[in-house]
Scaffold this motif. Structure first.
Motif: not given
Length: 116
Positions: A36, A73, A75-76, A79
């Motif tokens: 992120k 990673d 999904t993160d 986001e």
């Protein structure tokens, strides 16, 4: 005519031809961050490069996204991406897993834009 900016011995970070702007792959400056944090870092760098090239995120044609570990990673990354990318003008996009230039690099993005 081809215009090149931020030219080094190996590559140019920005190349423009006929109103299309090609950016070299952007990696994070701070590779100690999680995905992120690295994604935010890359997007901040992209914003600075876009300004130098007279473009912005509304004018992205295509984004090529490379993740070191897509299973861990994706999904993160999404986001952060979903909060940043233009909702009115989303680009064409590819996201793949790749070996990176350093073991600490978790994300790299290549943009192709048009001028404002």
């Amino acid at each position: 005519m081809i215009t090149r900016k931020i030219v080094g011995s190996r590559m140019s970070k920005i190349v423009e031809h006929n109103g299309v702007i090609y950016f070299a792959g952007i990696v994070p400056n701070d590779k100690t961050l999680d995905v992120k944090g690295q994604t935010l870092d890359v997007l901040n760098i992209a914003k600075e490069l876009f300004e130098q090239a007279n473009t912005d995120k509304e004018n992205i044609l295509r984004a090529e996204i490379y993740l070191k570990d897509i299973d861990r990673d994706f999904t993160d990354f999404n986001e952060i991406w979903d909060n940043w990318v233009s909702k009115e003008n989303p680009p064409a996009r590819a996201c793949v897993q790749a070996s990176m230039s350093t073991p600490q690099t978790l994300v790299e993005i290549i943009f192709t834009n048009v001028k404002k």
